[in-house]
Design a protein around this motif. Structure first.
Motif, mmCIF file in Angstrom:
data_model
loop_
_atom_site.group_PDB
_atom_site.id
_atom_site.type_symbol
_atom_site.label_atom_id
_atom_site.label_comp_id
_atom_site.label_asym_id
_atom_site.label_seq_id
_atom_site.Cartn_x
_atom_site.Cartn_y
_atom_site.Cartn_z
ATOM 1 N N ALA A 59 -15.684 39.851 -7.548
ATOM 2 C CA ALA A 59 -16.983 39.859 -6.873
ATOM 3 C C ALA A 59 -16.874 40.552 -5.527
ATOM 4 O O ALA A 59 -15.811 40.561 -4.901
ATOM 5 N N SER A 60 -17.989 41.152 -5.095
ATOM 6 C CA SER A 60 -18.011 41.743 -3.755
ATOM 7 C C SER A 60 -18.646 40.778 -2.764
ATOM 8 O O SER A 60 -18.488 40.904 -1.565
ATOM 9 N N GLU A 61 -19.390 39.841 -3.304
ATOM 10 C CA GLU A 61 -20.092 38.907 -2.438
ATOM 11 C C GLU A 61 -20.280 37.618 -3.224
ATOM 12 O O GLU A 61 -20.577 37.664 -4.423
ATOM 13 N N VAL A 62 -20.101 36.489 -2.564
ATOM 14 C CA VAL A 62 -20.343 35.226 -3.249
ATOM 15 C C VAL A 62 -20.785 34.211 -2.213
ATOM 16 O O VAL A 62 -20.340 34.249 -1.069
ATOM 17 N N SER A 63 -21.701 33.345 -2.601
ATOM 18 C CA SER A 63 -22.181 32.383 -1.613
ATOM 19 C C SER A 63 -22.811 31.171 -2.289
ATOM 20 O O SER A 63 -23.142 31.214 -3.475
ATOM 21 N N SER A 64 -22.928 30.097 -1.528
ATOM 22 C CA SER A 64 -23.732 28.959 -1.961
ATOM 23 C C SER A 64 -24.398 28.381 -0.726
ATOM 24 O O SER A 64 -23.839 28.426 0.364
ATOM 25 N N LEU A 66 -30.411 24.052 -4.600
ATOM 26 C CA LEU A 66 -29.079 24.433 -4.171
ATOM 27 C C LEU A 66 -28.716 25.698 -4.941
ATOM 28 O O LEU A 66 -28.781 25.723 -6.162
ATOM 29 N N TRP A 67 -28.360 26.742 -4.200
ATOM 30 C CA TRP A 67 -28.137 28.073 -4.781
ATOM 31 C C TRP A 67 -26.663 28.443 -4.824
ATOM 32 O O TRP A 67 -25.899 28.092 -3.920
ATOM 33 N N PHE A 68 -26.321 29.189 -5.854
ATOM 34 C CA PHE A 68 -25.054 29.910 -5.885
ATOM 35 C C PHE A 68 -25.386 31.344 -6.249
ATOM 36 O O PHE A 68 -26.291 31.578 -7.049
#
Lengths: 429, 453
Positions: free
Chosen positions: A300-305, A316-318
């Motif tokens: 991945a180049s970007e990942v977040s929660s 709640l996001w991922f």
């Protein structure tokens, strides 16, 4: 020089508060460090007070409220603030609409005059409505329609809510924005823009006695509304089977996957636990998701929660964005699910929890450096908790969370059958 | 505050008495090596931020090394002789702080911010990444993959495409025309050694200064930084001299076809002044009125009068070696030509008609009145101190700034507009629906449809 009672250590905010006879709640926070004052009014109305046929109306209304009031003709609001050396702005969420002005301290009366005048009487012409519909449509194009992954929030809200008015986005749709009439505007104003549906915060360099007298003068005579203010009750169907959508025709640069899980309202123990958990999972390069997907697996180049906290059940996001246009999202999804499953089964470590509690404190302190930052938090605490002192007790609520609380919250809310999933793929041309 | 006047809601109230505040005093001190330290001491909140500024940034990249300064800076926090990338992340994350490095056009910065009780941890990490970076090939490869993805992402953004294209037109062969984050081909080529060599060119105690803001005293910060940076060595290389661009002889329009666009990202500009130009403050006042604030002519025309856009603005992007004037907005496809025309009308008008006393008074009152709002926090003050040093503005610059604004006349603005705005030789860049726009934009200058690079 700072007064010892103003801003004490570690971001605590000292304040006084009272309610006018017409129901307007007033919060005062003196801080004499800089010759600045902020006036902030939150109305307890947002996009969840709309009907589906008028999605986007609360936000359009926010634009209209700058267009003129009984004694302030169209265009004059911003001119007055500008000439005073200040700035003003506003924002609308699902749950509230917030207006604020930041000014040199000696201009406090001006902001109170302007805000009271538009709470007392609102004047709107067809021209203003026409122009602001166009402006809001351009806002929608700029922020959503012309932006990669810009349809995400619209798609996800429709998927994550079946009946509750969180089902549409704050910006609304082109057709429902266009549908607004002057009669709608009058009705919305009468329903929601009353002193007994608002909180007024003054924060910064002023004397409380002076402000109290001015506030009585400007706001005391505004009549309260006797209409019943509607507060939608959350009654949406729980999600018990995964919901999924694949988007292949939009111009996105890289494949990406977005998860959303319903979560409990802001302020609950579970919501606080989940907030801390998302920090453990994705804040900083030592976080679990960064280490797993970006640093080690390199998928991945970007990942977040993160948590989208709301007055009723929020999300709640991922998300994970790939690093190659041709990639599928399976490895990213598997890795995210693996990270979540690990928390459900094994919880988090004491060290990780201490780390994100430090981060929370840092964030809290940094968000309370300015008069406007503090005013916004005071207004928020009163609007949604009826407890202004929550701005100070919140740090203790976070400090009280244990690793067990986090494990239980993850097990309760973050199971695969409860998730909504949207994947985006670049068009293959 | 005066509350004894008769209450009359039909008129705006009289303001209270004004508090006169100067630009806050800042302390100038130094490391034993001579590296200056500028300190904005403020104990209002238990926070400290520290930045090391090096002279030299992306403007030292060549056309074939676009992105070098930026990538080199990013690698500083990705491993040292003493700590792996993950250990650095764990240690700064544990105290809730931040630590990062980045290059801008003419400087490179390493910055940290923490709660003051963790100051020693932050300084230890700051010194380690500044003095002992490894640029390990494995970390370079990792960051390369991420950077390539972020370039792909940037190029899907309409505003990014228009920004880059207008810079290319304005700055020509000067490095300010580059993509500072690099291109897909340059980023693919960099190896560890090039990044290390670049950092060695700027890393020297005599090519740097510190700016510190917040909850720390002079003696404490000097002691902590002196200890942490006691072994600091290095000799900076003089930057290359760049060929300076000139104004073109006629207007030009570059149209970038971007798939599925429902709006045009629009940039209209030309070469202008450096940050240290003696007319900078007058240009700042001029631009505020033209496109700098919500009440500006360009925003009022395009947004409030015509409903073309959510917002329109203009600015002097005044850099160290040269600069540009740019007007910028996003409008729906159908009104693209109309919006360009209105922007040109406003630039023409401000060069030919004197600004009215009311308009001049409003803009001056705004700039002067809002100055305290822009120096509310120690970090805001620190960034202004950094600008003073980076651009050589003189330590008293912000002490006299408001007086310079107050002294600006309508004649000054007319002269500044005629001298520094050039509506006959505009570079226009539009990214949007090329098919719909191709036939409409040629009236503004030589039109070229350019593909996404």
């Amino acid at each position: 020089m700072s007064t010892p009672t103003a801003t004490a250590v570690n971001g605590r905010i000292a304040f006084s508060e009272y309610t006018l006879a017409n129901g307007l709640h007033v919060i005062l926070h003196e801080d004499h460090k800089a010759p600045i004052v902020c006036v902030n009014i939150a109305y307890h109305v947002g996009s969840k007070n709309e009907t589906p046929e008028r999605a986007g109306f609360a936000h359009l209304f926010e634009h209209l409220l700058f267009e003129g009031s009984t004694n302030v003709p169209r265009g004059a609001f911003d001119k007055h603030i500008t000439e005073a050396g200040g700035f003003d702005n506003a924002y609308t969420t699902e749950d509230k609409t917030n207006y604020y002005e930041v000014l040199p301290a000696h201009q406090l009366p001006l902001a109170l005059w302007l805000e009271s005048d538009r709470m007392l009487g609102f004047v709107l012409g067809d021209d203003s409505l026409r122009t602001q519909k166009d402006v809001v449509k351009e806002e929608k194009r700029e922020r959503y329609d012309n932006t990669p992954y810009g349809s995400l929030s619209e798609r996800m809200m429709r998927m994550a809510y079946t009946s509750f008015p969180y089902r549409w986005t704050v910006i609304g749709d082109m057709e429902t924005i266009e549908a607004a009439t002057l009669a709608d505007v009058k009705d919305f104003y009468a329903n929601y823009y009353a002193p007994n549906n608002a909180v007024l915060v003054v924060s910064g360099d002023f004397k409380s006695d002076d402000a109290t007298a001015l506030i009585e003068q400007y706001f005391g005579s505004i009549p309260k509304t006797n209409r019943t203010i509607i507060r939608p009750n959350f009654n949406d169907t729980p999600i018990d089977a995964e919901r999924r959508e694949i988007v292949k025709h939009e111009a996105v640069p890289l494949p990406a996957v977005f998860y959303a899980y319903r979560m409990p309202p802001e302020g609950t123990v579970d919501a606080i636990s989940l907030d801390l958990l998302t920090d453990i999972l994705s804040t900083g390069r030592s976080s679990r998701l960064y280490q797993r997907l970006i640093y080690n697996d390199k998928i991945a180049s970007e990942v977040s929660s993160y948590v989208d906290l709301r007055e009723c059940e929020g999300l709640l996001w991922f998300y994970g964005v790939g690093n190659q246009p041709e990639q599928d999202c399976e490895a990213i999804e598997a890795a995210i699910e693996d990270v979540i499953a690990n928390v459900r089964e094994n919880g988090v470590s004491e060290i990780e929890l201490e780390k994100v509690k430090n981060k929370t404190e840092m964030r809290l302190v940094a968000s309370r450096v300015t008069a406007s930052g503090k005013a916004d938090q005071l207004a928020h605490a009163y609007t949604f908790f009826g407890d202004t002192n929550r701005v100070n007790s919140v740090i203790e609520h976070y400090a009280a969370i244990t690793t067990e609380d986090i494990k239980q919250a993850a097990a309760r809310y973050l199971t695969p059958e409860k998730r909504c999933v949207i994947t985006f793929f670049p068009p293959n041309d | 505050m005066n509350t004894t006047t008769v209450f009359d809601r039909t008129q705006p109230p009289k303001p209270g008495s004004i508090a006169q505040i100067g630009f806050p005093k800042f302390i100038t001190t130094a490391l034993p090596s001579g590296t200056p330290i500028y300190l904005v001491e403020n104990h209002g909140q238990p926070l400290v931020s520290i930045s090391i500024y090096f002279q030299g940034g992306s403007s030292s990249d060549t056309i074939s090394t676009q992105g070098l300064a930026s990538l080199s800076a990013e690698l500083l926090t990705k491993g040292t002789a003493n700590r792996t990338a993950t250990e650095i992340a764990e240690q700064i994350d544990f105290v809730g702080g931040s630590l990062g490095a980045s290059a801008s056009w003419d400087s490179t910065t390493i910055s940290t911010a923490v709660l003051s009780r963790y100051l020693t941890t932050a300084i230890e990490l700051l010194a380690d990444v500044a003095l002992n970076p490894l640029f390990a090939q494995e970390e370079v490869d990792r960051i390369r993959t991420q950077r390539l993805a972020s370039i792909k992402h940037a190029k899907s953004d309409a505003g990014y495409l228009a920004d880059v294209q207008v810079s290319k037109s304005i700055y020509q062969s000067h490095p300010y025309s580059h993509e500072a984050a690099g291109t897909e081909s340059t980023i693919a080529s960099f190896q560890s050694e090039a990044l290390q060599t670049h950092y060695a060119r700027i890393n020297s105690p005599s090519n740097a200064f510190f700016v510190v803001a917040g909850d720390v005293t002079e003696s404490e910060i000097v002691r902590l930084l002196s200890n942490a940076f006691s072994s600091w060595k290095g000799i900076a290389k003089a930057p290359l001299t760049n060929e300076m661009p000139t104004l073109p002889s006629k207007p030009q329009v570059k149209l970038i076809g971007r798939p599925q666009s429902v709006q045009s990202a629009l940039r209209v500009g030309h070469l202008a002044i450096t940050r240290s130009h003696p007319d900078y403050v007058q240009c700042y006042v001029l631009n505020m009125l033209l496109g700098g604030y919500f009440n500006s002519r360009i925003n009022q025309n395009l947004r409030e009068k015509n409903g073309f856009t959510y917002g329109a603005r203009s600015y002097f992007d005044a850099r160290k070696q040269t600069g540009a004037f740019i007007a910028s907005t996003e409008v729906r496809t159908e009104v693209t030509a109309a919006a360009i025309r209105e922007i040109i009308v406003e630039i023409d008008r401000i060069r030919t008609e004197a600004v009215s006393p009311e308009e001049l008074s409003m803009v001056k009152q705004y700039i002067i009145g809002s100055f305290p709002l822009s120096i509310e926090t120690p970090q805001q003050i620190a960034s202004r101190v950094a600008a003073i040093v980076l651009y050589g503005l003189g330590n008293g610059y912000y002490d006299t700034f408001r007086d310079t604004v107050a002294a600006t006349t309508s004649d000054d603005l007319l002269r500044a507009a005629q001298e520094h705005l050039h509506p006959k030789v505009l570079s226009i860049a539009v990214s949007g629906d090329a098919k719909a726009l191709e036939s409409e934009l040629g009236i503004f200058g030589d039109l070229e449809v350019v593909p996404i690079w």
